[in-house]
Design an enzyme around this catalytic site. Structure first.
Site: not given
Length: 343
Positions: A122, A148
């Site tokens: 990501t 995250y």
């Protein structure tokens, strides 16, 4: 050839599975516990490719039997939780699911001599770079600002180390903001492929739910960022183009003549603000739904735009749907389809 897809019943995993089935001769084994994935996504794929896909309903960290039963050539790892806000409120969940369970997966890959590994990473690993550093390249030193992003960066590090010691070739794909639905969908059928979600948080998904009346309205989280209109700016990529990037990564691995380990950004190199996206959804849907403003959301950087030069240079990937209207139109049609089949 057998390819293992973790999280293959999710939004991105199921789209990538469709493209692999359409563009390779591989047999796909999906491992998914359906905690965030959807059985309907698998059923759609199964209806199209009966003999080339199967589902193993198992937790990511407990799937060793799959490696014992099948000779897995390549693993595509999509099995992760993805909400920045949730990772801030429950970091243990993210470090357990995204990081610890992936370590188990990598141990299976090493033990059973898997050749290739493609990791769904990501842009959140970049943290909050200055706007003048956009578009951001893969050489930028990662510095996540939320659990995250850290959970994904930890996996990148583990993958590099384990791949080197176990002779696994790998590619890390750092996604920017993925949206849209399969462009080949036949919405007259009872089956199609798009973004199902439990408590959706993705901007385009939420806005399209407002446009179809599933929500009364939505909030903009923060209007005082140092951007052109005060709202966050992101690089949005159509899910079909993202899926084809995985195909090209797979080809790169299959054709490698020696050890290969690469990191690629996957985005379009174009940024749109939250307000611009919402206005585009309103224009496409012809629905002036309610929009409220609230404070900033923890863990959100102001601007993230990809530099995709490396991916374009080293693979045959060519974006086909790099237009915000196209992305939103496909997402909106998908929401209308979900409304129809739920009646």
């Amino acid at each position: 050839m057998k390819i293992l897809f973790t999280g293959g019943c999710g939004y991105i995993g199921s789209h990538c599975a469709l493209h692999f089935l359409n563009n390779t001769n591989a047999e796909l084994i999906i491992v998914d516990n359906l905690s965030t994935g959807f059985l309907k996504n698998y059923e759609y794929l199964k209806s199209q490719f009966e003999d080339r896909i199967r589902l193993v309903r198992e937790d990511l960290g407990e799937c060793e039997e799959v490696f014992k039963q099948y000779k897995i050539d390549t693993v595509l790892h999509f099995g992760a939780f993805i909400s920045v806000a949730e990772s801030v409120s429950d970091p243990v969940l993210y470090y357990t699911n995204n990081t610890s369970k992936t370590l188990k997966l990598l141990s299976y890959c090493a033990k059973y001599k898997v050749k290739n590994f493609i990791f769904s990473s990501t842009a959140a690993v970049y943290g909050e770079p200055d706007a003048d550093e956009m578009p951001i390249t893969e050489s930028f030193v990662p510095s996540p600002i939320n659990p995250y992003g850290w959970s994904k960066l930890m996996v990148e590090t583990m993958l590099k180390d384990i791949a080197e010691s176990s002779k696994i070739n790998y590619i890390i794909l750092r996604y920017f903001n993925v949206a849209g639905a399969n462009m080949q969908n036949n919405y007259e059928s009872e089956r199609a492929l798009g973004q199902r979600a439990k408590n959706a948080t993705h901007l385009i998904k939420v806005a399209c739910e407002c446009a179809t009346g599933k929500r009364d309205g939505m909030s903009i989280n923060g209007t005082n960022y140092h951007t052109k209109d005060g709202t966050c700016i992101r690089d949005y990529i159509h899910v079909d183009d993202l899926s084809m990037a995985h195909i090209e990564a797979f080809h790169l691995l299959q054709n490698a003549l020696g050890p290969l380990g690469e990191v690629f950004n996957v985005g379009y190199g174009m940024g749109f603000s939250v307000k611009e996206v919402i206005e585009c959804v309103k224009d496409v849907s012809k629905n002036n739904f309610k929009v409220y403003t609230t404070g900033r959301r923890a863990g959100d950087p102001a601007v993230l735009i990809s530099d995709n030069t490396k991916l374009l240079k080293h693979t045959a990937w060519t974006p086909r749907f790099n237009n915000l209207n196209t992305i939103i139109e496909s997402a909106y049609k998908w929401e209308l389809f979900l409304t129809k089949i739920s009646k």
